[in-house]
Design an enzyme around this catalytic site. Sequence first.
Site, PDB file in Angstrom:
ATOM      1  N   GLU A 236      89.512  19.967  79.310  1.00 22.06           N
ATOM      2  CA  GLU A 236      88.727  21.158  78.945  1.00 22.06           C
ATOM      3  C   GLU A 236      89.512  22.435  79.263  1.00 22.06           C
ATOM      4  O   GLU A 236      89.406  23.437  78.548  1.00 22.06           O
ATOM      5  CB  GLU A 236      87.360  21.127  79.654  1.00 22.06           C
ATOM      6  CG  GLU A 236      86.456  20.075  79.017  1.00 22.06           C
ATOM      7  CD  GLU A 236      85.433  19.448  79.942  1.00 22.06           C
ATOM      8  OE1 GLU A 236      85.182  19.974  81.038  1.00 22.06           O
ATOM      9  OE2 GLU A 236      84.886  18.386  79.554  1.00 22.06           O
TER      10      GLU A 236
ATOM     11  N   GLY B 179      82.356  13.149  77.693  1.00 20.66           N
ATOM     12  CA  GLY B 179      81.072  13.731  77.317  1.00 20.66           C
ATOM     13  C   GLY B 179      80.552  13.261  75.977  1.00 20.66           C
ATOM     14  O   GLY B 179      79.602  13.832  75.439  1.00 20.66           O
TER      15      GLY B 179
ATOM     16  N   HIS C 203      92.739  19.363  83.540  1.00 20.27           N
ATOM     17  CA  HIS C 203      91.614  18.738  82.827  1.00 20.27           C
ATOM     18  C   HIS C 203      91.685  19.114  81.351  1.00 20.27           C
ATOM     19  O   HIS C 203      92.060  20.238  81.010  1.00 20.27           O
ATOM     20  CB  HIS C 203      90.286  19.201  83.436  1.00 20.27           C
ATOM     21  CG  HIS C 203      89.133  18.387  82.946  1.00 20.27           C
ATOM     22  ND1 HIS C 203      88.573  18.590  81.711  1.00 20.27           N
ATOM     23  CD2 HIS C 203      88.477  17.334  83.490  1.00 20.27           C
ATOM     24  CE1 HIS C 203      87.601  17.697  81.525  1.00 20.27           C
ATOM     25  NE2 HIS C 203      87.515  16.926  82.597  1.00 20.27           N
TER      26      HIS C 203
ATOM     27  N   GLU D 259      92.049  10.396  81.328  1.00 14.77           N
ATOM     28  CA  GLU D 259      90.814  10.781  80.668  1.00 14.77           C
ATOM     29  C   GLU D 259      91.071  10.922  79.168  1.00 14.77           C
ATOM     30  O   GLU D 259      91.515  11.990  78.710  1.00 14.77           O
ATOM     31  CB  GLU D 259      90.304  12.116  81.231  1.00 14.77           C
ATOM     32  CG  GLU D 259      89.962  12.062  82.703  1.00 14.77           C
ATOM     33  CD  GLU D 259      88.861  13.049  83.076  1.00 14.77           C
ATOM     34  OE1 GLU D 259      87.921  12.634  83.757  1.00 14.77           O
ATOM     35  OE2 GLU D 259      88.932  14.225  82.669  1.00 14.77           O
TER      36      GLU D 259
ATOM     37  N   SER E  26      82.895   9.353  80.063  1.00 21.29           N
ATOM     38  CA  SER E  26      81.629   8.633  79.868  1.00 21.29           C
ATOM     39  C   SER E  26      81.481   7.419  80.783  1.00 21.29           C
ATOM     40  O   SER E  26      80.877   6.420  80.389  1.00 21.29           O
ATOM     41  CB  SER E  26      81.445   8.251  78.396  1.00 21.29           C
ATOM     42  OG  SER E  26      81.376   9.419  77.589  1.00 21.29           O
TER      43      SER E  26
ATOM     44  N   LYS F  70      81.770  20.235  86.853  1.00 22.12           N
ATOM     45  CA  LYS F  70      82.009  21.210  85.770  1.00 22.12           C
ATOM     46  C   LYS F  70      81.169  22.475  86.020  1.00 22.12           C
ATOM     47  O   LYS F  70      80.899  22.797  87.170  1.00 22.12           O
ATOM     48  CB  LYS F  70      81.758  20.554  84.405  1.00 22.12           C
ATOM     49  CG  LYS F  70      82.583  19.250  84.261  1.00 22.12           C
ATOM     50  CD  LYS F  70      82.632  18.695  82.864  1.00 22.12           C
ATOM     51  CE  LYS F  70      83.464  17.410  82.857  1.00 22.12           C
ATOM     52  NZ  LYS F  70      83.580  16.800  81.539  1.00 22.12           N
TER      53      LYS F  70
ATOM     54  N   ASN G 165      83.113  15.350  89.014  1.00 21.36           N
ATOM     55  CA  ASN G 165      83.514  16.656  88.481  1.00 21.36           C
ATOM     56  C   ASN G 165      82.246  17.307  87.936  1.00 21.36           C
ATOM     57  O   ASN G 165      81.776  16.946  86.862  1.00 21.36           O
ATOM     58  CB  ASN G 165      84.560  16.465  87.382  1.00 21.36           C
ATOM     59  CG  ASN G 165      84.929  17.783  86.708  1.00 21.36           C
ATOM     60  OD1 ASN G 165      84.501  18.857  87.150  1.00 21.36           O
ATOM     61  ND2 ASN G 165      85.717  17.700  85.647  1.00 21.36           N
TER      62      ASN G 165
HETATM   63  P1  13P Z   1      81.969  12.642  81.390  1.00 18.15           P
HETATM   64  O1  13P Z   1      81.861  11.596  82.494  1.00 18.15           O
HETATM   65  O2  13P Z   1      80.774  13.543  81.319  1.00 18.15           O
HETATM   66  O3  13P Z   1      82.361  12.041  80.084  1.00 18.15           O
HETATM   67  O4  13P Z   1      83.188  13.605  81.819  1.00 18.15           O
HETATM   68  C1  13P Z   1      84.369  13.032  82.236  1.00 18.15           C
HETATM   69  C2  13P Z   1      85.221  14.098  82.787  1.00 18.15           C
HETATM   70  O5  13P Z   1      85.654  14.983  82.067  1.00 18.15           O
HETATM   71  C3  13P Z   1      85.502  14.087  84.231  1.00 18.15           C
HETATM   72  O6  13P Z   1      86.478  15.006  84.564  1.00 18.15           O
END
Ligand code: 13P
Length: 248
Positions: free
Chosen positions: A96, A172, A94, A166, A211, A11, A9
């Site tokens: 976010e 992150g 997601h 997740e 992560s 982003k 992903n």
């Molecule tokens: P990270 O791997 O940067 O923690 O992000 C995970 C994520 O949100 C994947 O969709």
Amino acid sequence: MRRSLVVGNWKMNGTLASAEALAKGIMAGLGSDHADIAVCSPYVHIPALSQLLKNSKLALGAQNVADKSSGAFTGEVSAAMLNEFGCKYAIVGHSERRTYYGDTNESVAARFCQAQAQNIIPILCVGETLDQREKDETFAVIDEQMDAVVAAAGIAAFNTAVIAYEPVWAIGTGKTATDEQAQEVHKYIRGYIAAKDRSVAEKIRILYGGSAKPENAKGLFAMPDIDGGLIGGASLDADSFLKIYHSI
Ligand code: 13P
């Protein structure tokens, strides 16, 4: 036997040039066909990537999809539009999106249905915040997130879907769930589905995200209910992403 899947992903990162270079780097290191692999790029890079990835084992996905099929919905991108560019997957729900853009369980369920109506495999993200985990609400939150999609799409729809667990506190932050913490929730999700349809539960791929990196991927992927990963930061570097893919 479920075929593992690793999804990057990306982003809101990169330029067209860096996206193309990253995709080329990943394609160059795929090696044996031991698992499925995909990248979910920003919308505007999808047309160029769909050309680049044609006939490759690296599949293309989007990071979201509209909850409506077409019409006056400024700023949205429909499943049909993504389908036209060969998107195999679309992430829905997601954290976010849920946190910063107001996606609700109901709108996520509508996005899930829109994707499937265009033969795009939704990657449904579920997971609890730190506060919810500390209050012992993890399973209740997962239930609510799953219930909304099951109500809208039916349990059979999960035959052509992927789930990503997740935990919000691990995204992150560098704070990965331990193998056991992740397995516990993955097992719970599979049990939730099994209670409604055992064969769907056996088949569905449940990815871990939060992560994940080359150093911890092997342990996570060794867990019986973890079928791969949804990778954020570590998917922005071809070497790291490939190491994760090859640790399946
Ligand atoms: P990270 O791997 O940067 O923690 O992000 C995970 C994520 O949100 C994947 O969709």
